[in-house]
Design a protein around this motif. Structure first.
Motif, mmCIF file in Angstrom:
data_model
loop_
_atom_site.group_PDB
_atom_site.id
_atom_site.type_symbol
_atom_site.label_atom_id
_atom_site.label_comp_id
_atom_site.label_asym_id
_atom_site.label_seq_id
_atom_site.Cartn_x
_atom_site.Cartn_y
_atom_site.Cartn_z
ATOM 1 N N TYR A 1 0.831 -1.203 0.000
ATOM 2 C CA TYR A 1 0.000 0.000 0.000
ATOM 3 C C TYR A 1 0.870 1.259 0.000
ATOM 4 C CZ TYR A 1 -3.625 3.278 1.698
ATOM 5 O OH TYR A 1 -4.487 4.338 1.836
ATOM 6 N N ARG A 2 1.914 1.234 0.835
ATOM 7 C CA ARG A 2 2.754 2.419 0.980
ATOM 8 C C ARG A 2 3.718 2.608 -0.187
ATOM 9 N NH1 ARG A 2 2.643 0.616 6.612
ATOM 10 N NH2 ARG A 2 4.497 -0.668 6.218
ATOM 11 N N LYS A 3 4.185 1.527 -0.809
ATOM 12 C CA LYS A 3 5.241 1.612 -1.808
ATOM 13 C C LYS A 3 4.738 1.652 -3.247
ATOM 14 C CE LYS A 3 8.814 1.620 0.932
ATOM 15 N NZ LYS A 3 9.682 0.451 1.078
ATOM 16 N N SER A 4 3.440 1.547 -3.471
ATOM 17 C CA SER A 4 2.926 1.503 -4.841
ATOM 18 C C SER A 4 1.778 2.484 -5.034
ATOM 19 C CB SER A 4 2.451 0.083 -5.180
ATOM 20 O OG SER A 4 1.236 -0.208 -4.499
ATOM 21 N N ASN A 5 1.256 2.527 -6.261
ATOM 22 C CA ASN A 5 0.128 3.420 -6.542
ATOM 23 C C ASN A 5 -1.222 2.725 -6.379
ATOM 24 O OD1 ASN A 5 -0.175 1.818 -8.823
ATOM 25 N ND2 ASN A 5 0.262 3.437 -10.303
ATOM 26 N N LEU A 6 -1.228 1.504 -5.847
ATOM 27 C CA LEU A 6 -2.489 0.770 -5.721
ATOM 28 C C LEU A 6 -3.472 1.491 -4.801
ATOM 29 C CD1 LEU A 6 -1.386 -2.991 -5.551
ATOM 30 C CD2 LEU A 6 -2.001 -1.597 -7.538
ATOM 31 N N HIS A 7 -2.973 2.223 -3.821
ATOM 32 C CA HIS A 7 -3.879 2.922 -2.893
ATOM 33 C C HIS A 7 -4.609 4.079 -3.563
ATOM 34 C CE1 HIS A 7 -0.122 5.261 -2.564
ATOM 35 N NE2 HIS A 7 -0.928 6.295 -2.340
ATOM 36 N N GLU A 8 -4.169 4.463 -4.777
ATOM 37 C CA GLU A 8 -4.827 5.550 -5.500
ATOM 38 C C GLU A 8 -5.897 5.042 -6.472
ATOM 39 O OE1 GLU A 8 -2.038 8.092 -7.424
ATOM 40 O OE2 GLU A 8 -0.905 8.530 -5.600
ATOM 41 N N LEU A 9 -6.019 3.720 -6.607
ATOM 42 C CA LEU A 9 -6.969 3.160 -7.567
ATOM 43 C C LEU A 9 -8.406 3.496 -7.192
ATOM 44 C CD1 LEU A 9 -5.422 -0.382 -8.140
ATOM 45 C CD2 LEU A 9 -5.414 1.539 -9.739
ATOM 46 N N ARG A 10 -9.227 3.649 -8.212
ATOM 47 C CA ARG A 10 -10.651 3.921 -8.039
ATOM 48 C C ARG A 10 -11.459 2.903 -8.835
ATOM 49 N NH1 ARG A 10 -8.361 6.384 -4.859
ATOM 50 N NH2 ARG A 10 -8.413 8.634 -4.365
ATOM 51 N N ALA A 11 -12.670 2.655 -8.417
ATOM 52 C CA ALA A 11 -13.542 1.725 -9.126
ATOM 53 C C ALA A 11 -13.685 2.163 -10.582
ATOM 54 C CB ALA A 11 -14.912 1.663 -8.452
ATOM 55 N N GLY A 12 -13.542 1.205 -11.493
ATOM 56 C CA GLY A 12 -13.652 1.487 -12.918
ATOM 57 C C GLY A 12 -12.339 1.824 -13.582
ATOM 58 N N GLU A 13 -11.284 2.049 -12.785
ATOM 59 C CA GLU A 13 -9.978 2.391 -13.350
ATOM 60 C C GLU A 13 -9.354 1.175 -14.014
ATOM 61 O OE1 GLU A 13 -5.864 4.636 -11.893
ATOM 62 O OE2 GLU A 13 -7.670 4.654 -10.671
ATOM 63 N N ARG A 14 -8.610 1.410 -15.081
ATOM 64 C CA ARG A 14 -7.974 0.335 -15.831
ATOM 65 C C ARG A 14 -6.622 -0.008 -15.229
ATOM 66 N NH1 ARG A 14 -10.658 3.749 -19.137
ATOM 67 N NH2 ARG A 14 -12.070 2.877 -20.718
ATOM 68 N N VAL A 15 -6.290 -1.297 -15.244
ATOM 69 C CA VAL A 15 -5.012 -1.765 -14.697
ATOM 70 C C VAL A 15 -4.377 -2.772 -15.652
ATOM 71 C CG1 VAL A 15 -5.524 -1.365 -12.259
ATOM 72 C CG2 VAL A 15 -6.242 -3.507 -13.335
#
Length: 219
Positions: free
Chosen positions: A67-81
């Motif tokens: 959570y702290r070291k990546s951008n995953l905590h910024e993800l929002r529903a519907g966002e592409r990965v």
């Protein structure tokens, strides 16, 4: 282990947060072929473990360190990965060695066209990460295996061909967006072995160079 060749672009279906812990649910298709509980799937360049799945999605937990070291905590529903399954023994190695272990995040400074390519300039949040970023060397951006064009004291550039841009979530990224960065693991191991058990001051003053890596057969 992964190769940095994105297999498909999925969408965030559900996100549950409790402090710095997360549970993600992602819609997918190709990466679900033959999937089993416990399998590894790279999500935006982060190696996650499949904890549940159905015919159109899978779930994975995110621990505080990730959570702290990546951008995953910024993800929002519907966002592409970007999604990639772990490499199979005997498969084609079209990218480079990718562990799915993010070294740092970075911000897109700008993106501009260069004939048929798009050049992204990335400013690294942890400047020390740049010791492993070498012009014409390999780097992973949100799980995509790319080649470094050039570097500065705080940033680097990568050039993206139309196919890669069109087949990854990078096409939706713009200036100010956060991306995950994983440097070439070979450089990190060489650096660690050279400075193992040495004082921090010596380590801070020592730097890998392109000429050193070439002389010792790493490039």
């Amino acid at each position: 282990m992964f190769t940095g060749l994105v297999e498909e672009v999925g969408k965030m279906k559900g996100i549950a947060k409790q402090g710095e812990a997360m549970r993600l649910v992602m819609s997918a298709a190709r990466v679900l072929d033959g999937v089993m509980i416990g399998d590894s799937i790279s999500v935006n360049g982060v190696c996650l473990t499949v904890t549940a799945f159905d015919s159109s999605s899978f779930s994975a937990d995110v621990m505080p360190e990730t959570y702290r070291k990546s951008n995953l905590h910024e993800l929002r529903a519907g966002e592409r990965v970007n999604l990639e399954r772990a490499m199979q023994a005997g498969g084609r190695f079209g990218g480079h060695i990718v562990q799915g272990h993010v070294d740092s995040t970075g911000k897109i400074v700008n993106r501009k066209s260069d004939a048929n390519a798009v050049v992204f300039k990335i400013q690294v949040d942890d400047a020390d990460t740049l010791r492993y970023v070498i012009p014409k060397g390999s780097i992973t951006i949100d799980g995509i295996s790319l080649t470094v064009v050039d570097t500065t004291a705080q940033s680097f550039t990568v050039s993206i061909i139309p196919h890669t841009l069109g087949e990854t979530a990078l096409q939706h990224k713009h200036a100010g967006d956060t991306i995950n960065i994983e440097c070439d693991v070979i450089g990190k191991y060489v650096d660690h072995l050279l400075h193992f058990n040495k004082p921090d001051k010596v380590k801070a003053e020592s730097k890998l160079s392109t000429s050193f890596l070439m002389e010792n057969g790493f490039l």
